[in-house]
Design a protein around this motif. Structure first.
Motif, mmCIF file in Angstrom:
data_model
loop_
_atom_site.group_PDB
_atom_site.id
_atom_site.type_symbol
_atom_site.label_atom_id
_atom_site.label_comp_id
_atom_site.label_asym_id
_atom_site.label_seq_id
_atom_site.Cartn_x
_atom_site.Cartn_y
_atom_site.Cartn_z
ATOM 1 N N LYS A 90 2.604 6.150 -3.078
ATOM 2 C CA LYS A 90 3.758 6.893 -3.572
ATOM 3 C C LYS A 90 3.450 7.065 -5.045
ATOM 4 O O LYS A 90 3.922 7.987 -5.540
ATOM 5 N N GLU A 137 0.865 -1.208 -0.031
ATOM 6 C CA GLU A 137 -0.048 -0.131 0.207
ATOM 7 C C GLU A 137 0.799 1.443 -0.078
ATOM 8 O O GLU A 137 0.431 2.351 -0.672
ATOM 9 N N ASN A 138 1.807 1.288 0.903
ATOM 10 C CA ASN A 138 2.769 2.517 0.968
ATOM 11 C C ASN A 138 3.411 2.955 -0.420
ATOM 12 O O ASN A 138 3.411 4.037 -0.986
ATOM 13 N N THR A 139 3.977 1.824 -1.155
ATOM 14 C CA THR A 139 4.640 1.782 -2.475
ATOM 15 C C THR A 139 3.476 2.369 -3.500
ATOM 16 O O THR A 139 3.838 3.388 -4.266
#
Length: 363
Positions: free
Chosen positions: A117, A112-114
């Motif tokens: 971004k 999710e974080n990637t």
């Protein structure tokens, strides 16, 4: 009748031979055939005959008795992720089909974080990739449409495609379940969309995308469960361009119907190779559900929506005359979307080559 094409729905990830880590412990000493039969029976026990499913699920039946459970989702919704998981766990499908193509399959494996971004960052590499896949004008328009998704991502702090990643994960927990990509390839969609618009319409659309800035809340997303938020945002901007709606929404309704019908074919029972009706779960944006229902029993000609007609001579002349103006407007829009993106765009060899063709001949 359905027309076969080179963009057959693709299988990704989970296969006919599920990994042991995703399934209950198999007793030792069983042959391969006995193991397959055990897993087949296990899935049959888990599969609910009359499941209590969310309101977002539509059930369709194929001519051979196969069942399709069509989950209508909002692409930025935690509730949609739960709907997908509930449906797959209840019906234990043979196939899961999602509204993705091979050009967007990477979102299934990113965390999710990637993804958050990546969705916010519209950089030179993305511009180059879009232009390489779709051509200069279609590529720039794709970047501007990505900007819409990036705007929603930034407003919500939520990465897109959560329901597809949930479907991918849950499919891996079901014995013998296959995972298919069901959407039309992005390059075809954008090339056909650009071809359907006049130069003036392209400029107006680019301008509208450029200045998209309305705030969006998570409550707004859930209110849009009856119509996907991304499609609603787009519809508000392209309502005056029916040709664009035709290529981006209506044609993809047809393509998704085609791939879903291909998935709902009888499957073989491992014990006796007897053909039995399949159970399929389709995961698509809520805006596509009515179109799939309308097309479900109609004859479809996929070849008609997979080709891009060459421009006429008059169109070619007009495009040559006004392409410089369009480049300036789209370049400015990309600049607005990504800070220094406009300057980076001007450094591309394709753009420099175009500018050279627009220069008057030397005396």
């Amino acid at each position: 009748m359905d027309q076969d094409n080179n963009s057959e729905d693709e299988s990704v990830g989970p296969s006919e031979d599920p990994s042991e880590e995703d399934l209950p412990c198999i007793p030792p000493g069983l042959s391969d055939g006995e193991t397959m039969e055990l897993l087949w029976q296990l899935r049959a026990q888990r599969r609910q005959a009359s499941p209590d499913l969310p309101e977002t699920v539509t059930r369709l039946t194929a001519a051979d008795g196969s069942l399709l459970y069509l989950v209508g989702t909002a692409h930025f919704s935690d509730s949609s992720k739960k709907d997908v998981a509930t449906t797959i766990q209840a019906v234990q499908p043979d196939v899961v089909v999602v509204e993705l193509c091979q050009y967007r399959v990477s979102m299934l494996r990113m965390d999710e974080n990637t993804l958050l971004k990546e969705a916010k960052d519209i950089n030179l590499e993305k511009v180059q990739q879009a232009i390489k896949q779709n051509g200069l004008m279609s590529g720039l328009m794709q970047i501007l449409l990505l900007k819409v998704s990036a705007h929603i991502t930034e407003q919500l702090g939520m990465a897109p495609g959560g329901e597809f990643r949930e479907a991918f994960k849950e499919a891996g927990q079901v014995p013998f379940c296959k995972f298919h990509l069901g959407d039309r390839p992005i390059p075809v969609t954008f090339k056909r969309a650009i071809a359907a618009l006049s130069l003036w319409q392209k400029a107006r659309l680019a301008w509208g995308l450029c200045f998209l800035s309305d705030p969006i809340s998570k409550e707004d997303v859930e209110k849009c469960k009856q119509k996907d938020l991304l499609e609603q945002t787009m519809s508000e901007m392209i309502g005056e361009f029916p040709a664009l709606h035709q290529t981006i929404v209506a044609e993809r309704d047809i393509y998704l119907t085609h791939t879903l019908r291909q998935a709902t074919r009888c499957v073989e029972a491992p014990s006796n190779a007897q053909k039995v009706p399949a159970v399929v779960v389709g995961v698509v944006g809520m805006g596509h559900v009515p179109g799939i229902e309308r097309n479900w029993e109609k004859p479809l000609n996929i070849s008609e929506i997979m080709s891009v007609a060459p421009p006429s001579r008059v169109s070619w002349v007009l495009r040559t005359v006004f392409k410089g103006v369009m480049m300036g407007m789209l370049g400015y829009a990309c600049y607005r979307a990504g800070g220094g993106l406009g300057r980076a765009l001007m450094s591309l060899s394709a753009v420099q080559s175009l500018l050279q063709t627009l220069q008057p001949p030397t005396a």
